[in-house]
Design a protein around this motif. Structure first.
Motif, mmCIF file in Angstrom:
data_model
loop_
_atom_site.group_PDB
_atom_site.id
_atom_site.type_symbol
_atom_site.label_atom_id
_atom_site.label_comp_id
_atom_site.label_asym_id
_atom_site.label_seq_id
_atom_site.Cartn_x
_atom_site.Cartn_y
_atom_site.Cartn_z
ATOM 1 N N THR A 1 0.845 -1.181 0.000
ATOM 2 C CA THR A 1 0.000 0.000 0.000
ATOM 3 C C THR A 1 0.881 1.231 0.000
ATOM 4 O O THR A 1 1.840 1.324 0.775
ATOM 5 C CB THR A 1 -0.950 0.026 1.206
ATOM 6 O OG1 THR A 1 -1.577 1.320 1.284
ATOM 7 C CG2 THR A 1 -0.220 -0.224 2.512
ATOM 8 N N LYS B 1 -0.140 4.199 0.769
ATOM 9 C CA LYS B 1 -0.552 5.147 1.798
ATOM 10 C C LYS B 1 0.487 5.196 2.917
ATOM 11 O O LYS B 1 1.181 4.229 3.178
ATOM 12 C CB LYS B 1 -1.909 4.739 2.378
ATOM 13 C CG LYS B 1 -3.071 4.849 1.408
ATOM 14 C CD LYS B 1 -4.373 4.467 2.100
ATOM 15 C CE LYS B 1 -5.563 4.582 1.172
ATOM 16 N NZ LYS B 1 -6.831 4.196 1.843
ATOM 17 N N GLU C 1 -6.507 0.144 -2.437
ATOM 18 C CA GLU C 1 -6.367 1.390 -1.683
ATOM 19 C C GLU C 1 -7.724 2.007 -1.359
ATOM 20 O O GLU C 1 -7.922 2.572 -0.274
ATOM 21 C CB GLU C 1 -5.523 2.387 -2.488
ATOM 22 C CG GLU C 1 -4.135 1.891 -2.862
ATOM 23 C CD GLU C 1 -3.137 2.045 -1.721
ATOM 24 O OE1 GLU C 1 -3.531 2.547 -0.652
ATOM 25 O OE2 GLU C 1 -1.971 1.656 -1.913
ATOM 26 N N ASP D 1 -9.086 -0.152 1.576
ATOM 27 C CA ASP D 1 -8.174 -0.612 2.626
ATOM 28 C C ASP D 1 -8.325 -2.118 2.849
ATOM 29 O O ASP D 1 -8.419 -2.592 3.991
ATOM 30 C CB ASP D 1 -8.399 0.144 3.937
ATOM 31 C CG ASP D 1 -7.411 1.297 4.104
ATOM 32 O OD1 ASP D 1 -6.447 1.353 3.319
ATOM 33 O OD2 ASP D 1 -7.598 2.123 5.011
ATOM 34 N N PRO E 1 -4.444 8.011 8.726
ATOM 35 C CA PRO E 1 -4.233 6.668 8.174
ATOM 36 C C PRO E 1 -3.374 5.800 9.076
ATOM 37 O O PRO E 1 -3.465 4.581 9.028
ATOM 38 C CB PRO E 1 -3.529 6.940 6.837
ATOM 39 C CG PRO E 1 -2.887 8.277 6.994
ATOM 40 C CD PRO E 1 -3.807 9.049 7.897
ATOM 41 N N ASN F 1 -5.507 3.658 11.539
ATOM 42 C CA ASN F 1 -6.113 2.458 10.969
ATOM 43 C C ASN F 1 -5.156 1.276 11.001
ATOM 44 O O ASN F 1 -5.556 0.139 11.192
ATOM 45 C CB ASN F 1 -6.548 2.724 9.528
ATOM 46 C CG ASN F 1 -7.667 3.740 9.442
ATOM 47 O OD1 ASN F 1 -8.398 3.933 10.400
ATOM 48 N ND2 ASN F 1 -7.773 4.401 8.306
ATOM 49 N N ARG F 2 -3.864 1.543 10.822
ATOM 50 C CA ARG F 2 -2.894 0.467 10.696
ATOM 51 C C ARG F 2 -2.432 -0.091 12.039
ATOM 52 O O ARG F 2 -1.834 -1.157 12.083
ATOM 53 C CB ARG F 2 -1.704 0.959 9.872
ATOM 54 C CG ARG F 2 -2.055 0.988 8.396
ATOM 55 C CD ARG F 2 -1.225 1.987 7.620
ATOM 56 N NE ARG F 2 -1.449 1.866 6.189
ATOM 57 C CZ ARG F 2 -2.564 2.207 5.567
ATOM 58 N NH1 ARG F 2 -3.588 2.679 6.254
ATOM 59 N NH2 ARG F 2 -2.689 2.060 4.273
#
Length: 436
Positions: free
Chosen positions: A70, A72, A135, A138, A180, A183-184
């Motif tokens: 990804t 991002k 993307e 997600d 972001p 989220n990870r």
């Protein structure tokens, strides 16, 4: 230090670790591409830089197969192995050559599903063949040898709990929602399992929700000769693409096993390769019955193992067990409204790269259109327009299973059956010098 090799063939770091040397001073001489080191044992070591070697290598416990990433922030790598494990790799902020990792197993998903699906028989092989990261959603999509497609995503429940635990009111909660990175760190879970293929899933292609498409769609192909269309927003089956067999009433897209699939967004069409030595090109539609066959690309003398769309070249690229890579450039541009079955393919321009061994991986450089080819234990890079070799990656000791270009970092990444993931510097397209 991974790219610095001695005559015995190991890296500088491995040599010092095995011999318990401690480096005192190091000097790099760019004119000679050599590093001079003094050690605590009163010795001087001379090392020559190997431009073909990876800049860093990640170790896994099992043979590496699938690969995705990804773009991002923070950039993450995803690898799948022969035991059905998905590993997430993240580059450390203080050291660009080291990565942290977290591993998740398909076995945990399968154990929970088997309680609800008694009597279903599937291949015990959980090897992850292909992976893509979407993307827009997600979502990590993993194609498995057991005929299933697994959809992994970040844990929404854990994220909600994290938000609730943060004091400061709605403004703080909104800033966390838009971050972001949050989220990870919230966790990674398997959200859906697609189960309509009966043999190993060999290819994945995502069609984003743009233009006339109200939803994002996923195309999957398999050794069972089928191509299936899925609605990614509702995680439901749309239908099978191909021709109906009168004897079995099943819909097949090829006469033999399908090995790979790719989507061309600028032409609104997709192509899939087969062991019958052919590449089939179809128009894309959200209705399977409208995915008409536009052309069949023929020229390989062996099984076609890979097919990709090179957006920079506006061409299909295919790799085969016959030891060649071919480019196929349609004569005319194509749009979703094109109704002509050939759509420019009657005057296709083709070119060939003789690799002299079966192709094990295939990708395109997203910036300059270079073609990246996995050839057993090495990777060769060819300039897209001239097909001249411009780079050679060496260092793996077994078959390279995938190759991905990371334009955000200027890297190529390759997983291998030798249990390593190697990261290489990508070649940059040279601009012509003025006056030369």
């Amino acid at each position: 230090s991974s790219g610095i090799n001695a005559e015995y063939g190991g890296s500088l770091a491995d040599y010092c670790t095995s011999n318990k040397y401690h480096l005192v001073h190091t000097v790099f001489v760019p004119e000679l591409n050599e590093v001079y080191c003094t050690t605590n044992r009163r010795t001087v070591l001379v090392w020559r830089y190997n431009w073909c070697a990876p800049i860093t290598t990640l170790q896994t416990k099992f043979t590496a197969e699938g690969l995705a990433y990804t773009g991002k922030s923070p950039i993450l790598l995803f690898t799948g192995d022969s035991e059905g494990r998905v590993t997430i790799w993240e580059q450390l902020q203080l050291n660009n050559f080291m990565y942290s990792c977290d591993t998740f197993s398909l076995q945990d998903v399968i154990s929970g599903e088997s309680k609800r699906r008694q009597g279903e028989t599937r291949s015990p092989n959980r090897s992850i063949n292909k992976m893509i990261f979407i993307e827009q959603l997600d979502i990590l999509v993993a194609a498995s040898e057991d005929g299933c497609v697994y959809l992994w995503g970040f844990d929404d429940q854990a994220l909600d709990e994290l938000r609730d635990s943060v004091p400061g009111g709605s403004e703080v909660l909104q800033s966390i929602s838009d971050d972001p990175v949050t989220n990870r760190v919230a966790g990674f879970v398997c959200k859906h399992v697609f189960r309509r293929h009966t043999h190993a899933v060999t290819g994945l292609a995502y069609i984003p929700s743009v233009g006339m498409l109200e939803s994002g769609y996923l195309l999957t192909c398999s050794q069972d000769r089928t191509v299936i269309l899925w609605d990614m927003h509702s995680a439901t089956l749309v239908g099978f693409i191909g021709n109906r067999c009168p004897e079995t009433e099943s819909v097949y897209a090829s006469s033999e096993a399908i090995t790979d699939i790719a989507y061309a967004p600028s032409r609104s069409e997709f192509a899939y390769s087969s062991t019958d030595r052919l590449i089939y090109v179809r128009a894309f539609s959200s209705r399977p019955e409208n995915c008409s066959l536009r052309h069949i690309l023929q020229g390989h003398e062996g099984e076609v193992s890979h097919v990709i769309w090179n957006e920079v070249l506006a061409a299909w690229v295919s790799g085969s067990d016959d030891g060649t890579v071919r480019t196929w450039t349609p004569a005319a541009p194509c749009s979703p409204s094109t109704t002509t079955p050939s759509s420019g393919y009657l005057a296709t321009t083709t070119a060939t790269i003789d690799t002299q061994c079966p192709v094990t991986a295939l990708a395109a450089d997203a910036i300059n259109g270079a073609i990246l080819i996995g050839l057993q234990d090495s990777v060769r890079v060819y300039e897209g327009e001239t097909l001249k070799p411009i780079q050679h990656h060496t260092g793996h000791t077994d078959s390279v299973r995938a190759v991905v270009h990371l334009p955000e970092r200027g890297h190529h990444v390759t997983p291998s059956w030798d249990g390593t993931i190697s990261i290489w510097n990508a070649a940059k397209k040279q601009s012509p010098s003025n006056g030369h």
